[in-house]
Design a protein around this motif. Structure first.
Motif, PDB file in Angstrom:
ATOM      1  N   MET A  80       0.839  -1.061  -0.042  1.00  9.96           N
ATOM      2  CA  MET A  80       0.115  -0.016   0.001  1.00  9.96           C
ATOM      3  C   MET A  80       0.822   1.302   0.056  1.00  9.96           C
ATOM      4  O   MET A  80       1.921   1.357   0.522  1.00  9.96           O
ATOM      5  N   SER A  81       0.376   2.347  -0.604  1.00  8.90           N
ATOM      6  CA  SER A  81       1.252   3.589  -0.791  1.00  8.90           C
ATOM      7  C   SER A  81       1.304   4.395   0.482  1.00  8.90           C
ATOM      8  O   SER A  81       0.323   4.226   1.178  1.00  8.90           O
ATOM      9  N   ASP A  82       2.266   4.954   0.915  1.00  9.19           N
ATOM     10  CA  ASP A  82       2.425   5.954   1.976  1.00  9.19           C
ATOM     11  C   ASP A  82       1.034   6.928   1.817  1.00  9.19           C
ATOM     12  O   ASP A  82       0.845   7.654   0.947  1.00  9.19           O
ATOM     13  N   PRO A  83       0.515   7.193   2.902  1.00  5.85           N
ATOM     14  CA  PRO A  83      -0.593   8.027   3.016  1.00  5.85           C
ATOM     15  C   PRO A  83       0.060   9.589   3.080  1.00  5.85           C
ATOM     16  O   PRO A  83       1.304   9.655   3.569  1.00  5.85           O
ATOM     17  N   ALA A  84      -0.386  10.506   2.007  1.00  8.33           N
ATOM     18  CA  ALA A  84       0.153  11.911   2.244  1.00  8.33           C
ATOM     19  C   ALA A  84       0.277  12.378   3.358  1.00  8.33           C
ATOM     20  O   ALA A  84      -0.521  12.258   4.405  1.00  8.33           O
ATOM     21  N   PRO A  85       1.389  13.090   3.945  1.00  5.12           N
ATOM     22  CA  PRO A  85       1.802  13.637   5.088  1.00  5.12           C
ATOM     23  C   PRO A  85       0.681  14.395   5.383  1.00  5.12           C
ATOM     24  O   PRO A  85       0.162  15.483   4.671  1.00  5.12           O
ATOM     25  N   ASP A  86       0.006  14.241   6.713  1.00  7.09           N
ATOM     26  CA  ASP A  86      -1.163  15.257   7.172  1.00  7.09           C
ATOM     27  C   ASP A  86      -0.459  16.434   7.965  1.00  7.09           C
ATOM     28  O   ASP A  86      -0.265  16.018   9.076  1.00  7.09           O
ATOM     29  N   THR A  87      -0.692  17.567   7.522  1.00  3.04           N
ATOM     30  CA  THR A  87      -0.136  18.555   8.196  1.00  3.04           C
ATOM     31  C   THR A  87      -1.012  19.448   8.706  1.00  3.04           C
ATOM     32  O   THR A  87      -0.835  20.394   9.426  1.00  3.04           O
ATOM     33  N   ARG A  88      -2.439  19.316   8.501  1.00  7.84           N
ATOM     34  CA  ARG A  88      -3.398  20.209   8.860  1.00  7.84           C
ATOM     35  C   ARG A  88      -3.554  20.443  10.257  1.00  7.84           C
ATOM     36  O   ARG A  88      -3.504  21.409  10.750  1.00  7.84           O
ATOM     37  N   LEU A  89      -3.088  19.424  11.432  1.00 10.51           N
ATOM     38  CA  LEU A  89      -3.417  19.559  12.615  1.00 10.51           C
ATOM     39  C   LEU A  89      -2.080  20.006  13.291  1.00 10.51           C
ATOM     40  O   LEU A  89      -1.991  19.876  14.570  1.00 10.51           O
ATOM     41  N   ARG A  90      -1.162  20.355  12.700  1.00 10.71           N
ATOM     42  CA  ARG A  90       0.384  20.566  13.165  1.00 10.71           C
ATOM     43  C   ARG A  90       0.662  21.749  13.136  1.00 10.71           C
ATOM     44  O   ARG A  90       0.819  22.594  12.090  1.00 10.71           O
ATOM     45  N   PRO A  91       0.798  22.565  14.435  1.00  8.60           N
ATOM     46  CA  PRO A  91       1.101  24.167  14.153  1.00  8.60           C
ATOM     47  C   PRO A  91       2.616  24.039  13.677  1.00  8.60           C
ATOM     48  O   PRO A  91       3.302  23.253  14.120  1.00  8.60           O
ATOM     49  N   PRO A  92       2.975  24.744  12.567  1.00  4.14           N
ATOM     50  CA  PRO A  92       4.168  24.831  11.917  1.00  4.14           C
ATOM     51  C   PRO A  92       5.146  25.159  12.849  1.00  4.14           C
ATOM     52  O   PRO A  92       6.336  24.435  12.853  1.00  4.14           O
ATOM     53  N   ALA A  93       4.993  25.962  13.842  1.00  3.01           N
ATOM     54  CA  ALA A  93       6.133  26.368  14.700  1.00  3.01           C
ATOM     55  C   ALA A  93       6.833  25.334  15.526  1.00  3.01           C
ATOM     56  O   ALA A  93       7.928  25.203  15.805  1.00  3.01           O
ATOM     57  N   VAL A  94       5.988  24.237  16.105  1.00  2.00           N
ATOM     58  CA  VAL A  94       6.442  23.261  16.918  1.00  2.00           C
ATOM     59  C   VAL A  94       6.262  22.068  16.183  1.00  2.00           C
ATOM     60  O   VAL A  94       6.099  21.042  16.608  1.00  2.00           O
ATOM     61  N   ALA A  95       6.966  21.912  15.079  1.00  4.25           N
ATOM     62  CA  ALA A  95       6.841  20.733  14.386  1.00  4.25           C
ATOM     63  C   ALA A  95       7.567  19.507  14.907  1.00  4.25           C
ATOM     64  O   ALA A  95       7.305  18.375  14.777  1.00  4.25           O
ATOM     65  N   LYS A  96       8.505  19.741  15.566  1.00  5.13           N
ATOM     66  CA  LYS A  96       9.559  18.911  16.473  1.00  5.13           C
ATOM     67  C   LYS A  96       9.141  18.538  17.722  1.00  5.13           C
ATOM     68  O   LYS A  96      10.141  18.005  18.356  1.00  5.13           O
ATOM     69  N   ALA A  97       8.212  19.310  18.150  1.00  2.00           N
ATOM     70  CA  ALA A  97       7.908  18.900  19.916  1.00  2.00           C
ATOM     71  C   ALA A  97       7.641  17.690  20.054  1.00  2.00           C
ATOM     72  O   ALA A  97       7.343  16.682  19.411  1.00  2.00           O
ATOM     73  N   LEU A  98       7.825  17.357  21.457  1.00  3.51           N
ATOM     74  CA  LEU A  98       7.757  16.021  21.856  1.00  3.51           C
ATOM     75  C   LEU A  98       6.235  15.473  21.959  1.00  3.51           C
ATOM     76  O   LEU A  98       5.907  14.387  21.607  1.00  3.51           O
ATOM     77  N   LEU A  99       5.297  16.494  22.362  1.00  2.90           N
ATOM     78  CA  LEU A  99       4.015  16.146  22.408  1.00  2.90           C
ATOM     79  C   LEU A  99       3.296  17.066  21.398  1.00  2.90           C
ATOM     80  O   LEU A  99       3.536  18.151  21.485  1.00  2.90           O
ATOM     81  N   THR A 100       2.569  16.532  20.221  1.00  5.39           N
ATOM     82  CA  THR A 100       1.892  17.209  19.303  1.00  5.39           C
ATOM     83  C   THR A 100       0.143  16.829  19.524  1.00  5.39           C
ATOM     84  O   THR A 100       0.035  15.556  19.722  1.00  5.39           O
ATOM     85  N   ILE A 101      -0.624  17.662  19.424  1.00  2.68           N
ATOM     86  CA  ILE A 101      -2.070  17.438  19.794  1.00  2.68           C
ATOM     87  C   ILE A 101      -2.380  16.389  18.359  1.00  2.68           C
ATOM     88  O   ILE A 101      -2.245  16.665  17.279  1.00  2.68           O
ATOM     89  N   ARG A 102      -3.030  15.264  18.586  1.00  2.40           N
ATOM     90  CA  ARG A 102      -3.576  14.355  17.860  1.00  2.40           C
ATOM     91  C   ARG A 102      -2.496  14.040  16.731  1.00  2.40           C
ATOM     92  O   ARG A 102      -2.541  13.931  15.522  1.00  2.40           O
ATOM     93  N   GLU A 103      -1.393  13.832  17.147  1.00  6.31           N
ATOM     94  CA  GLU A 103      -0.155  13.271  16.429  1.00  6.31           C
ATOM     95  C   GLU A 103      -0.286  11.745  15.741  1.00  6.31           C
ATOM     96  O   GLU A 103      -0.973  11.089  16.488  1.00  6.31           O
ATOM     97  N   GLU A 104       0.059  11.527  14.626  1.00  6.87           N
ATOM     98  CA  GLU A 104       0.002  10.251  13.991  1.00  6.87           C
ATOM     99  C   GLU A 104       1.210   9.596  14.626  1.00  6.87           C
ATOM    100  O   GLU A 104       2.310  10.033  14.594  1.00  6.87           O
ATOM    101  N   VAL A 105       0.873   8.631  15.262  1.00  5.24           N
ATOM    102  CA  VAL A 105       2.086   7.688  15.931  1.00  5.24           C
ATOM    103  C   VAL A 105       2.073   6.300  15.371  1.00  5.24           C
ATOM    104  O   VAL A 105       1.165   5.558  15.470  1.00  5.24           O
ATOM    105  N   PRO A 106       3.193   5.962  14.877  1.00  2.00           N
ATOM    106  CA  PRO A 106       3.249   4.372  14.440  1.00  2.00           C
ATOM    107  C   PRO A 106       3.004   3.504  15.429  1.00  2.00           C
ATOM    108  O   PRO A 106       3.203   3.622  16.670  1.00  2.00           O
TER     109      PRO A 106
END
Lengths: 283, 586
Positions: A1-27
């Motif tokens: 199956m092909s990779d889903p397109a990266p979903d950036t809608r819910l991620r505030p751009p400023a804290v892209a690398k933060a430890l905790l992100t609201i409603r983050e996709e976790v493997p």
């Protein structure tokens, strides 16, 4: 199956690398890993307060809480001498039977209460009363009504299941959007067709979910149900171990109950996926 | 659907097994799994350790292990010679109970039971206070807490929240192995507070008149409780296997009584007063089979102290024991007794009348009775024999792994100290039944509670139970016994007679009929069987100091074969039968 397109809608751009992100996709592997941490921590804590040294040097005495190792060591005795699996099968059978009876009462009643306001008005006071009832206090009552045998255990569990399931089923039917009903009426559906093909059909997944949650609570009442005519069943093992020991078996049976509840919950989940694939996809 | 998936599907169709193939493979795999499961069924679903048959010979034998054969017999009190500290497990580590050295409050849980009255009386109520005998005389306070559930009481004891554990001796036998895993929570028993005396009993339905008739019947009682000990001890003494009775278990004695009333398929229940007395009044066709009014030295109530607490505060332990004995003296005063009952009623949340109604359920054991219980090796119902009897019953029922020895929990140091000081020399044994002379024909008016068949191998034509073996020329051989198990057999009868302290015991001798019709007069045979029964009685009276009038003897000759269908089984017929009769029939 092909990779889903990266979903950036819910991620505030400023804290892209933060430890905790609201409603983050976790493997999945990370989700499992994170879930194991508290369990390991708990076992470590358990081991630290009990340890393996002499009883007198432990934080918690083995007469209250045996060490993890002692608990594991007593497993063969529980398995062979106290027939863990047979007793588990007996308890599972009781829970299933009580559940079946509970559903047989709560399902039609809940459906009617959810559909018809007059029925609801009639039975709601009892349902509310039941929800606040301390169920353990009903053991002596079921005893005098149903005797000491298998019937009493199933009846007691059925009572607990009914009280738990009824409001959830009513709520599931209640939650069906009026739009579907209106559409059905427009298409010429009668009352019973609307109940069957609209209310029930739409509420099914929620009812199923309620049953899945409800099945688990049977295990919290199994000890109470098996207090009378103690002999077979996991509750019986706990009660007997409290008096005669070994203490280890109490904790092992608790673990066994958790394991059984986990497996049955997974089965419910699988069943749900098979029955309502559209629900799974929607999530 | 993506192209890749489509390709995979078609490939699977081409190279994979057909539908039939899949079904065959699935069946094959399931069959393998099923076969493996069946083969390993004893490992996957073991049946558990069922209750096998109990070796009734072992029941007899173990009773004999109490002491070495002693043909001389003893007629005096024989006290233990050892020092308790030698046998008690030493306390290790730091004490782990909650204790405020300024307040000095002993946490003492009790259940609803009239036997605790002396403790309530000594404490001037339930709450810790400065008016109590404990505070005034010994400088510490006691907090009596109502904890009816034994498991909760045990857990509070193990965690150090309470310093004392209430219980019957049979509960202590079950709790001890676990509690002794930690030398600090090992129970130390210093005092007996009462014998159950009518408080426990067995109620039966229908025509069950004797313990033997319980065979094949259904009985309900609380597991791991005095009820279980009471009932199974009765069965074993009546020569029944516990597996010959259908046992149903409840968590409490009240539930057992309720189940018996609700379910008419249950033939008997073991419960407590007042239920055992109210059921026969309310439920037609039910009657009391036996109670601890007859088995008056069977169920002993005691209290145990945590070993670490006992080690740190020997003075407080001594104060508890002494304070309770003092209260027993004071309770002889009716005004004080009424006050104590009022305190007890308040503590239990009952009415004073309800407490008064329990008064006959137990007999408080004073200092003299404690001295007998703890120190007298010859008492047929002393601590050691009671403990060993319970241990045997529970072990055979599969409820007990490695048992604890009696001297690992019994600490008679306080009783011995008080005895030496003569503090309670005024208290005399008030719990010895005096029997009026009676006869076998009179006691037979009622059915016996139980009948036990014992076998003593008498030397032909002899009624001496200590008859030595004889050599080929017929000369007796010194230091031998014709029946080497005679001491063990006597011990068994002594324990039964001791437990049923208030009952009349009939000793009936039987002979075989091997000489019938061979010129032997029946009167001689009858006399021989009577002499043999009397020999058993005399040996018991001499060794265990029973009241001679407790026993009635009878010789039946060859008239009553053990099994009418095997009337010629001579070995079976040479026997003595011990029957326990309720005291009413005296």
């Amino acid at each position: 199956m092909s990779d889903p397109a990266p979903d950036t809608r819910l991620r505030p751009p400023a804290v892209a690398k933060a430890l905790l992100t609201i409603r983050e996709e976790v493997p999945a592997w990370l989700r499992w890993g994170l879930g194991v941490i508290p369990i390991l921590a708990l076992i470590l804590l358990w081991w630290m307060v009990t340890g393996s040294g002499p009883a007198e040097e432990r934080v918690i005495s083995p007469t209250i809480l045996p060490s993890p190792l002692e608990v594991v060591r007593s497993f063969p005795k529980l398995w062979f001498e106290r027939a863990l699996t047979r007793n588990a099968a007996v308890s599972l059978g009781r829970v299933a039977a009580g559940f079946a009876v509970g559903v047989a009462i709560a399902f039609p009643l809940g459906l009617l209460m959810g559909a018809f306001t007059k029925v609801k008005a009639m039975f709601n006071p009892i349902a509310v009363f039941g929800a606040y009832l301390p169920i353990p206090a009903l053991v002596p009552l079921t005893l005098s009504l149903f005797g000491t045998g298998e019937r009493q255990k199933v009846a007691f569990l059925a009572l607990a299941f009914t009280i738990y399931l009824l409001p959830l089923i009513v709520q599931a039917v209640d939650a069906v959007d009026d739009v579907y009903l209106k559409t059905a009426y427009t298409l010429g559906a009668g009352t019973w067709a609307a109940v069957r093909k609209v209310l029930l059909a739409v509420a099914w997944p929620d009812i199923y979910q309620a049953m899945r949650l409800g099945f688990g609570i049977g295990w919290s009442y199994i000890i109470l149900a098996e207090m009378v005519d103690i002999g077979r069943g996991l509750g019986g093992i706990i009660i007997v171990s409290q008096r005669q020991g070994p203490r280890e078996h109490i904790y092992l049976v608790l673990l066994a109950i958790v394991a059984i509840a986990f497996v049955t919950d997974k089965l419910w989940q699988l069943g749900g996926r098979a029955l309502f694939p559209y629900r799974e996809r929607a999530r | 659907m993506s192209g890749a998936e489509k390709r995979g599907e078609t490939m699977a169709d081409k190279v994979g097994p057909t539908v039939l193939g899949k079904v065959v493979i699935t069946i094959f795999v399931l069959a393998l799994l099923g076969g493996a499961a069946y083969f390993l069924r004893d490992y996957i679903m073991p049946a558990g350790r069922g209750q096998g048959d109990i070796d009734l010979d072992a029941f007899r034998q173990q009773q004999g292990k109490v002491e070495a054969p002693d043909t001389a017999g003893i007629t005096t009190v024989n006290e233990y010679a050892y020092v308790p500290a030698e046998k008690l497990p030493p306390v290790k580590g730091v004490s782990a109970y909650q204790w405020d050295a300024n307040e000095k409050v002993v946490q003492f849980p009790i259940n609803v039971w009239i036997g605790w009255l002396p403790i309530v009386a000594a404490n001037n109520g339930f709450r810790p206070n400065e008016e109590s005998i404990f505070f005034k005389e010994y400088g510490f306070k006691v907090n009596l807490k109502l904890i009816d559930d034994p498991v909760t009481a045990r857990d509070a004891f193990a965690s150090g929240e309470s310093h004392v554990l209430w219980g019957t001796l049979d509960m202590m036998v079950l709790f001890a192995p676990e509690l002794m895993k930690d030398s600090r929570t090992a129970p130390r028993i210093y005092q007996q507070v009462d014998w159950s005396s009518g408080g426990d009993g067995i109620v039966v339905r229908g025509a069950i008149a004797s313990a033997r008739e319980l065979k094949g019947k259904t009985v309900v009682y609380a597991q791991n409780s005095p009820s279980q000990y009471f009932f199974n001890n009765l069965l074993l003494n009546a020569g029944l296997q516990p597996s010959e009775v259908n046992h149903r278990f409840t968590a409490t004695a009240f539930e057992a009584a309720a189940a018996f009333v609700a379910d008419s398929s249950i033939d008997a229940c073991v419960s407590w007063a007042p239920d055992i007395y109210t059921i026969p009044e309310k439920v037609p066709g039910t009657r009391i089979l036996t109670t601890t009014a007859e088995a008056s030295k069977l169920i002993a109530d005691v209290w145990a102290v945590r070993a670490d607490f006992a080690k740190d505060h020997p003075d407080i332990v001594k104060g508890l024991v002494s304070g309770i004995f003092k209260a027993m003296d004071r309770l002889k005063d009716d005004t004080f007794r009424g006050r104590a009952m009022q305190w007890m009623a308040e503590g239990y949340g009952m009415s004073a009348d309800e407490v008064r109604a329990m008064e006959a359920d137990a007999h408080s054991t004073n200092f003299a009775e404690n001295k007998n219980f703890f120190l007298n090796q010859n008492d047929p119902a002393n601590f050691e024999r009671t403990w060993k009897n319970i241990t045997f019953v529970y072990r055979e029922l599969g409820l007990l792994g490695t048992p604890v020895r009696f001297d690992e929990v019994m600490d008679f140091s306080v009783i011995k100290e008080l005895d030496r000081a003569g503090t309670f020399a005024n208290q005399v044994d008030e719990y010895r039944t005096t029997f009026a002379p009676t006869s076998y024909s009179k006691v037979q008016a009622e059915a016996p509670i139980l009948t036990q068949t014992i076998r003593i191998n008498f030397y032909p034509n002899s009624s001496n139970i200590y008859e030595p073996q004889h050599d080929e020329t017929g000369r007796p051989m010194a230091n031998t016994l014709y029946d080497p198990t005679v001491e063990a057999t006597l011990e068994k009868v002594a324990r039964l007679s001791g437990q049923y302290e208030r009952a009349v015991i009939a000793v009936v001798g039987h002979t075989d009929s091997s000489m019938r019709g061979r010129g032997v007069r029946f009167e001689d045979v009858k006399q021989l069987s009577l002499d043999r029964a009397d020999a058993v009685k005399q040996a018991l009276v001499k060794k265990y100091r029973f009241d001679p009038n407790k026993f009635v003897v009878e010789g039946q000759g060859w008239n009553v074969p053990a099994d009418p269908e095997q009337a010629d089984n001579h070995a079976l017929n040479r026997r003595v039968e011990i029957s326990v009769y309720p005291p009413e029939s005296q």
